[in-house]
Design a protein around this motif. Sequence first.
Motif, PDB file in Angstrom:
ATOM      1  N   LYS A  23      15.267 -35.270 -52.465  1.00  0.00           N
ATOM      2  CA  LYS A  23      16.474 -35.426 -51.662  1.00  0.00           C
ATOM      3  C   LYS A  23      16.618 -36.885 -51.241  1.00  0.00           C
ATOM      4  CE  LYS A  23      17.595 -30.998 -51.380  1.00  0.00           C
ATOM      5  NZ  LYS A  23      18.868 -30.463 -51.891  1.00  0.00           N
ATOM      6  N   ARG A  24      17.855 -37.282 -50.970  1.00  0.00           N
ATOM      7  CA  ARG A  24      18.140 -38.601 -50.397  1.00  0.00           C
ATOM      8  C   ARG A  24      19.025 -38.413 -49.167  1.00  0.00           C
ATOM      9  NH1 ARG A  24      16.597 -42.790 -53.688  1.00  0.00           N
ATOM     10  NH2 ARG A  24      17.731 -44.242 -52.375  1.00  0.00           N
ATOM     11  N   TRP A  25      18.863 -39.282 -48.154  1.00  0.00           N
ATOM     12  CA  TRP A  25      19.667 -39.219 -46.944  1.00  0.00           C
ATOM     13  C   TRP A  25      20.194 -40.600 -46.611  1.00  0.00           C
ATOM     14  CZ3 TRP A  25      14.571 -37.354 -46.979  1.00  0.00           C
ATOM     15  CH2 TRP A  25      14.444 -35.955 -46.983  1.00  0.00           C
ATOM     16  N   GLN A  27      22.035 -42.125 -43.177  1.00  0.00           N
ATOM     17  CA  GLN A  27      22.410 -41.755 -41.825  1.00  0.00           C
ATOM     18  C   GLN A  27      22.745 -43.006 -41.019  1.00  0.00           C
ATOM     19  OE1 GLN A  27      20.266 -38.469 -40.455  1.00  0.00           O
ATOM     20  NE2 GLN A  27      20.722 -38.748 -38.289  1.00  0.00           N
ATOM     21  N   ARG A  31      17.991 -40.644 -36.380  1.00  0.00           N
ATOM     22  CA  ARG A  31      17.595 -39.302 -36.805  1.00  0.00           C
ATOM     23  C   ARG A  31      16.340 -38.891 -36.043  1.00  0.00           C
ATOM     24  NH1 ARG A  31      18.282 -36.284 -41.681  1.00  0.00           N
ATOM     25  NH2 ARG A  31      16.647 -34.737 -41.999  1.00  0.00           N
ATOM     26  N   THR A  33      13.796 -35.545 -35.717  1.00  0.00           N
ATOM     27  CA  THR A  33      13.405 -34.221 -36.169  1.00  0.00           C
ATOM     28  C   THR A  33      12.210 -33.768 -35.340  1.00  0.00           C
ATOM     29  OG1 THR A  33      14.129 -34.730 -38.423  1.00  0.00           O
ATOM     30  CG2 THR A  33      12.681 -32.837 -38.144  1.00  0.00           C
ATOM     31  N   SER A  80      13.889 -41.964 -36.697  1.00  0.00           N
ATOM     32  CA  SER A  80      14.293 -43.253 -37.269  1.00  0.00           C
ATOM     33  C   SER A  80      14.622 -44.209 -36.139  1.00  0.00           C
ATOM     34  CB  SER A  80      15.517 -43.083 -38.182  1.00  0.00           C
ATOM     35  OG  SER A  80      16.677 -42.770 -37.427  1.00  0.00           O
ATOM     36  N   GLU A  85      18.334 -45.320 -44.590  1.00  0.00           N
ATOM     37  CA  GLU A  85      18.489 -44.612 -45.850  1.00  0.00           C
ATOM     38  C   GLU A  85      17.109 -44.076 -46.215  1.00  0.00           C
ATOM     39  OE1 GLU A  85      20.317 -46.962 -48.875  1.00  0.00           O
ATOM     40  OE2 GLU A  85      21.783 -47.838 -47.488  1.00  0.00           O
ATOM     41  N   TRP A  87      14.494 -40.921 -48.276  1.00  0.00           N
ATOM     42  CA  TRP A  87      14.309 -40.068 -49.437  1.00  0.00           C
ATOM     43  C   TRP A  87      13.091 -39.179 -49.208  1.00  0.00           C
ATOM     44  CZ3 TRP A  87       9.547 -40.655 -51.628  1.00  0.00           C
ATOM     45  CH2 TRP A  87       8.875 -41.860 -51.358  1.00  0.00           C
TER      46      TRP A  87
END
Length: 270
Positions: A23-25, A27, A31, A33, A80, A85, A87
């Motif tokens: 996956k790639r993000w 934002q 971020r 989590t 973050s 960006e 992955w």
Amino acid sequence: MSLLERLDLPSDAHADTPLVVAKRWVQTTIRVTQAHAHKPGQLFGASRGLLSVGTQTGLWVVPAIHAVWIPPDHMHSVRSHGPFEGWGAYVAPHACASLPAQPCMLRVTGLLREAVARAAGWTHDELKPHEVRLAQVIVDEIATAPRAHFDLPMPRDARALRIARELAAHPDDERTLQAWAQWGAMSTRTLTRKFVEETGYGFGAWRQRARVMRAVERLAAGEPVTTVALDLGYGNVSAFIAMFKRTLGVTPGRFFEGDEGGAPALGDGL
């Protein structure tokens, strides 16, 4: 059912469980989590920006060109520092036997980065034969990637852990070793011994390590070097810059000027 959802199934529940899902993000906001765990193993990092990762055994600050490996069923949290960006590569549990059994930071090779980028573009439900082969390359690259050392190991002793968590949250706290021992209801000798035995660092070295990690986080957020240095308890900026360069091999101003937009390689000095 998506490829990623199928990775959460028991290995014998689905005959065509994919080996890897990438996956790639992108934002534009911070971020966060909360602590969680999942059945697949996960390698993740930032191609731009900076991440902090927490596990039950330690904390990491993850600049670009590095990534953190989280084995299956290990609790972890992610934050973050500003836009980023990122992955990630999720690895099926049955394929993790040859991969590190404990969370760790890895230096990302060019081959691993490009293979994950290619896998992140897979949108179909079934992997084709050449994609299965590339997925195996990703697993092999994770298995052989060199370790990076930019972590903050945490002690296991409950009293020492309480002190470590407080210091990690407030690395500018100037209390002495004796004062911290009293605060943690333990002797100075025991506190010193626990840090050395359970983290590999003396109390003073561990506290400096916590300060450097916090400095990297704040510098990544765009704060001036002078502000960071003074807030972390350094009497002058020159002393802070000297400590930073001694620990990481570069000055704060050059830390984020590594190859391909990332940070330089981190040695074993921190």
